[in-house]
Design a protein around this motif. Structure first.
Motif, PDB file in Angstrom:
ATOM      1  N   LEU A   1       6.772 -10.092   4.193  1.00 44.22           N
ATOM      2  CA  LEU A   1       6.071  -8.801   4.302  1.00 44.22           C
ATOM      3  C   LEU A   1       6.416  -8.121   5.636  1.00 44.22           C
ATOM      4  CD1 LEU A   1       2.622  -9.889   2.832  1.00 44.22           C
ATOM      5  CD2 LEU A   1       4.015  -8.013   1.940  1.00 44.22           C
ATOM      6  N   THR A   2       6.525  -8.899   6.687  1.00 45.07           N
ATOM      7  CA  THR A   2       6.873  -8.331   8.003  1.00 45.07           C
ATOM      8  C   THR A   2       8.294  -7.762   7.967  1.00 45.07           C
ATOM      9  OG1 THR A   2       5.453 -10.010   9.005  1.00 45.07           O
ATOM     10  CG2 THR A   2       6.956  -8.850  10.477  1.00 45.07           C
ATOM     11  N   LEU A   3       9.213  -8.517   7.375  1.00 45.03           N
ATOM     12  CA  LEU A   3      10.598  -8.042   7.257  1.00 45.03           C
ATOM     13  C   LEU A   3      10.661  -6.749   6.441  1.00 45.03           C
ATOM     14  CD1 LEU A   3      12.087 -11.574   6.569  1.00 45.03           C
ATOM     15  CD2 LEU A   3      12.947 -10.081   8.384  1.00 45.03           C
ATOM     16  N   LEU A   4       9.932  -6.724   5.332  1.00 48.72           N
ATOM     17  CA  LEU A   4       9.959  -5.541   4.466  1.00 48.72           C
ATOM     18  C   LEU A   4       9.307  -4.338   5.152  1.00 48.72           C
ATOM     19  CD1 LEU A   4       8.981  -7.200   1.039  1.00 48.72           C
ATOM     20  CD2 LEU A   4      11.242  -6.301   1.671  1.00 48.72           C
ATOM     21  N   GLN A   5       8.175  -4.563   5.787  1.00 45.72           N
ATOM     22  CA  GLN A   5       7.463  -3.459   6.443  1.00 45.72           C
ATOM     23  C   GLN A   5       8.332  -2.845   7.542  1.00 45.72           C
ATOM     24  OE1 GLN A   5       4.596  -2.088   5.546  1.00 45.72           O
ATOM     25  NE2 GLN A   5       4.556  -0.629   7.258  1.00 45.72           N
ATOM     26  N   LYS A   6       9.130  -3.690   8.181  1.00 47.85           N
ATOM     27  CA  LYS A   6       9.977  -3.205   9.264  1.00 47.85           C
ATOM     28  C   LYS A   6      11.347  -2.739   8.770  1.00 47.85           C
ATOM     29  CE  LYS A   6       8.038  -4.988  13.357  1.00 47.85           C
ATOM     30  NZ  LYS A   6       8.552  -4.679  14.685  1.00 47.85           N
ATOM     31  N   GLY A   7      11.599  -2.882   7.490  1.00 44.39           N
ATOM     32  CA  GLY A   7      12.875  -2.442   6.924  1.00 44.39           C
ATOM     33  C   GLY A   7      14.055  -3.260   7.416  1.00 44.39           C
TER      34      GLY A   7
ATOM     35  N   ASN B   1      -6.050   3.343  10.364  1.00 48.31           N
ATOM     36  CA  ASN B   1      -5.292   3.873   9.228  1.00 48.31           C
ATOM     37  C   ASN B   1      -3.848   3.390   9.165  1.00 48.31           C
ATOM     38  OD1 ASN B   1      -7.454   5.295   8.197  1.00 48.31           O
ATOM     39  ND2 ASN B   1      -7.149   6.923   9.706  1.00 48.31           N
ATOM     40  N   GLN B   2      -3.454   2.599  10.175  1.00 47.15           N
ATOM     41  CA  GLN B   2      -2.067   2.124  10.175  1.00 47.15           C
ATOM     42  C   GLN B   2      -2.012   0.628   9.951  1.00 47.15           C
ATOM     43  OE1 GLN B   2       0.088   3.411  13.666  1.00 47.15           O
ATOM     44  NE2 GLN B   2       1.082   4.890  12.303  1.00 47.15           N
ATOM     45  N   VAL B   3      -1.061   0.235   9.130  1.00 46.25           N
ATOM     46  CA  VAL B   3      -0.944  -1.182   8.820  1.00 46.25           C
ATOM     47  C   VAL B   3      -0.458  -1.956  10.062  1.00 46.25           C
ATOM     48  CG1 VAL B   3       1.432  -1.186   7.932  1.00 46.25           C
ATOM     49  CG2 VAL B   3      -0.243  -2.719   6.946  1.00 46.25           C
ATOM     50  N   SER B   4      -1.038  -3.126  10.281  1.00 47.12           N
ATOM     51  CA  SER B   4      -0.673  -3.976  11.425  1.00 47.12           C
ATOM     52  C   SER B   4      -0.269  -5.356  10.907  1.00 47.12           C
ATOM     53  CB  SER B   4      -1.871  -4.167  12.357  1.00 47.12           C
ATOM     54  OG  SER B   4      -2.393  -2.946  12.784  1.00 47.12           O
ATOM     55  N   LEU B   5       0.231  -6.159  11.828  1.00 49.50           N
ATOM     56  CA  LEU B   5       0.619  -7.528  11.452  1.00 49.50           C
ATOM     57  C   LEU B   5      -0.554  -8.305  10.871  1.00 49.50           C
ATOM     58  CD1 LEU B   5       2.924  -9.263  14.080  1.00 49.50           C
ATOM     59  CD2 LEU B   5       3.482  -8.410  11.808  1.00 49.50           C
ATOM     60  N   VAL B   6      -1.730  -8.064  11.409  1.00 49.72           N
ATOM     61  CA  VAL B   6      -2.899  -8.804  10.913  1.00 49.72           C
ATOM     62  C   VAL B   6      -3.142  -8.497   9.428  1.00 49.72           C
ATOM     63  CG1 VAL B   6      -4.580  -7.074  11.746  1.00 49.72           C
ATOM     64  CG2 VAL B   6      -5.295  -9.443  11.425  1.00 49.72           C
ATOM     65  N   ASP B   7      -2.895  -7.254   9.012  1.00 49.95           N
ATOM     66  CA  ASP B   7      -3.058  -6.910   7.595  1.00 49.95           C
ATOM     67  C   ASP B   7      -2.042  -7.675   6.741  1.00 49.95           C
ATOM     68  OD1 ASP B   7      -4.995  -4.573   7.790  1.00 49.95           O
ATOM     69  OD2 ASP B   7      -3.420  -3.862   9.118  1.00 49.95           O
ATOM     70  N   LEU B   8      -0.789  -7.674   7.221  1.00 52.04           N
ATOM     71  CA  LEU B   8       0.267  -8.353   6.458  1.00 52.04           C
ATOM     72  C   LEU B   8      -0.016  -9.845   6.361  1.00 52.04           C
ATOM     73  CD1 LEU B   8       3.404  -6.537   7.944  1.00 52.04           C
ATOM     74  CD2 LEU B   8       2.057  -5.910   5.935  1.00 52.04           C
ATOM     75  N   SER B   9      -0.632 -10.385   7.417  1.00 57.16           N
ATOM     76  CA  SER B   9      -0.907 -11.824   7.435  1.00 57.16           C
ATOM     77  C   SER B   9      -1.976 -12.234   6.432  1.00 57.16           C
ATOM     78  CB  SER B   9      -1.362 -12.247   8.825  1.00 57.16           C
ATOM     79  OG  SER B   9      -0.288 -12.175   9.695  1.00 57.16           O
ATOM     80  N   PHE B  10      -2.919 -11.359   6.169  1.00 57.83           N
ATOM     81  CA  PHE B  10      -3.993 -11.691   5.223  1.00 57.83           C
ATOM     82  C   PHE B  10      -3.600 -11.424   3.762  1.00 57.83           C
ATOM     83  CE2 PHE B  10      -6.977 -11.869   8.796  1.00 57.83           C
ATOM     84  CZ  PHE B  10      -7.899 -12.813   8.347  1.00 57.83           C
ATOM     85  N   THR B  11      -2.576 -10.608   3.553  1.00 58.96           N
ATOM     86  CA  THR B  11      -2.273 -10.163   2.189  1.00 58.96           C
ATOM     87  C   THR B  11      -1.975 -11.310   1.218  1.00 58.96           C
ATOM     88  OG1 THR B  11      -1.558  -8.060   3.094  1.00 58.96           O
ATOM     89  CG2 THR B  11      -0.818  -8.568   0.862  1.00 58.96           C
ATOM     90  N   PRO B  12      -1.136 -12.282   1.600  1.00 57.68           N
ATOM     91  CA  PRO B  12      -0.887 -13.389   0.645  1.00 57.68           C
ATOM     92  C   PRO B  12      -2.171 -14.137   0.264  1.00 57.68           C
ATOM     93  CG  PRO B  12       0.734 -13.420   2.413  1.00 57.68           C
ATOM     94  CD  PRO B  12      -0.310 -12.422   2.825  1.00 57.68           C
TER      95      PRO B  12
ATOM     96  N   LEU C   1      -3.565  -4.930  -1.374  1.00 58.64           N
ATOM     97  CA  LEU C   1      -2.886  -5.313  -2.620  1.00 58.64           C
ATOM     98  C   LEU C   1      -2.204  -4.120  -3.297  1.00 58.64           C
ATOM     99  CD1 LEU C   1      -5.317  -8.004  -4.087  1.00 58.64           C
ATOM    100  CD2 LEU C   1      -3.358  -8.289  -2.555  1.00 58.64           C
ATOM    101  N   ALA C   2      -2.459  -2.911  -2.768  1.00 57.50           N
ATOM    102  CA  ALA C   2      -1.788  -1.717  -3.320  1.00 57.50           C
ATOM    103  C   ALA C   2      -0.526  -1.360  -2.518  1.00 57.50           C
ATOM    104  CB  ALA C   2      -2.759  -0.530  -3.306  1.00 57.50           C
ATOM    105  N   MET C   3      -0.217  -2.137  -1.475  1.00 58.26           N
ATOM    106  CA  MET C   3       0.962  -1.796  -0.664  1.00 58.26           C
ATOM    107  C   MET C   3       2.239  -1.927  -1.503  1.00 58.26           C
ATOM    108  SD  MET C   3       0.332  -3.399   3.135  1.00 58.26           S
ATOM    109  CE  MET C   3       0.253  -5.076   2.555  1.00 58.26           C
ATOM    110  N   ASP C   4       3.143  -0.945  -1.324  1.00 57.83           N
ATOM    111  CA  ASP C   4       4.408  -0.949  -2.090  1.00 57.83           C
ATOM    112  C   ASP C   4       5.201  -2.235  -1.891  1.00 57.83           C
ATOM    113  OD1 ASP C   4       3.889   1.564  -2.866  1.00 57.83           O
ATOM    114  OD2 ASP C   4       5.265   2.546  -1.444  1.00 57.83           O
ATOM    115  N   ILE C   5       5.138  -2.765  -0.672  1.00 53.09           N
ATOM    116  CA  ILE C   5       5.998  -3.912  -0.346  1.00 53.09           C
ATOM    117  C   ILE C   5       5.502  -5.217  -0.969  1.00 53.09           C
ATOM    118  CG2 ILE C   5       6.974  -2.974   1.780  1.00 53.09           C
ATOM    119  CD1 ILE C   5       4.870  -4.553   3.347  1.00 53.09           C
TER     120      ILE C   5
END
Ligand SMILES: N[C@@H](CCC(=O)N[C@@H](CS)C(=O)NCC(=O)O)C(=O)O
Length: 220
Positions: free
Chosen positions: A19-25, A143-154, A186-190
């Motif tokens: 998710l971090t790789l994808l979010q950062k492109g 309103n901006q996604v952070s690493l902490v959000d990506l970490s909880f998503t799985p 869970l609605a994030m495109d990535i």
């Protein structure tokens, strides 16, 4: 040279890095291994025998938290808040997210109803704490996604699967802010690209195979 992740299809810790790789492109390679029958080279590059491992040139990194911090530091704009105290607090909650993942796994392997109930209580208690921490924004810090959000998503993706078998873990009355946050995550495109397409099937298959109390609640 592209970074390469050594992965296992079901692994939520690898997914944090993806998710971090994808979010950062970031362009990356991924190689899946079978953890029950790992290739001989795996023990050489993974000191703890775990995925993820990130290969950067001829160097290896292990531990998902270290990997996501490295990716955040090296590629593009940071996904952490800039204030040092807020950043450190985010990191604390990322560790809490790892504990949530372990708790959900313990729920799956709990052998009997008593052990299952204990794990379920412990998980609900963690969700209560998260509810208390959240501010009711789209993401953890606003309103901006952070690493902490990506970490909880799985974790939340898997909690959804568990909740289908053992309803009530996700409760929008008890945890309204958590419910909103989860929906945004869970609605994030990535999200879709961050796992193999058959993730739900693999996860529910693993729940069954573990043969814990939870598997007795699953439809035959
Ligand atoms: N603390 C580690 C946990 C990683 C982890 O537990 N990975 C699991 C797969 S999801 C694993 O490789 N297990 C193999 C084993 O424990 O032997 C991290 O954050 O990277």
């Amino acid at each position: 040279m592209k970074p390469k992740l050594i992965s296992f299809k079901l692994c939520p810790f690898v997914q944090k890095a993806v998710l971090t790789l994808l979010q950062k492109g970031i362009d990356f390679d991924i190689e899946y291994i079978d953890l029950e029958n790992p290739p001989p080279w795996f023990s050489e590059i993974s000191p703890l025998g775990k995925v993820p491992v990130l290969q950067v040139g001829d160097q290896m990194l292990f531990e998902s938290s270290v990997i996501v911090e490295y990716l955040d530091e090296v590629y593009g704009e940071s996904l952490h808040p800039s204030d040092p105290l807020t950043k450190a607090q985010n990191r604390s909650w990322m560790e809490f997210g790892n504990e949530c993942l372990m708790n959900s796994f313990n729920l799956i392997v709990a052998a009997d109803e008593a052990a299952f109930s204990e794990q379920r209580e412990s998980l609900i208690n963690k969700l209560d704490r998260l509810e208390h921490k959240l501010g009711g924004d789209t993401y953890f810090n606003g309103n901006q996604v952070s690493l902490v959000d990506l970490s909880f998503t799985p974790f939340f993706q898997r909690l959804d699967y568990i909740n289908e078998v053992s309803p009530g873990l996700i409760d929008d009355q008890r945890h309204p802010r958590l419910h909103l946050w989860t929906n945004h995550l869970l609605a994030m495109d990535i999200l879709e690209q961050s796992t193999v397409p058959e993730i739900k099937q693999l996860y529910t298959g693993m729940m069954k195979k573990r043969n814990g109390y939870l598997s007795t609640l699953m439809a035959a």
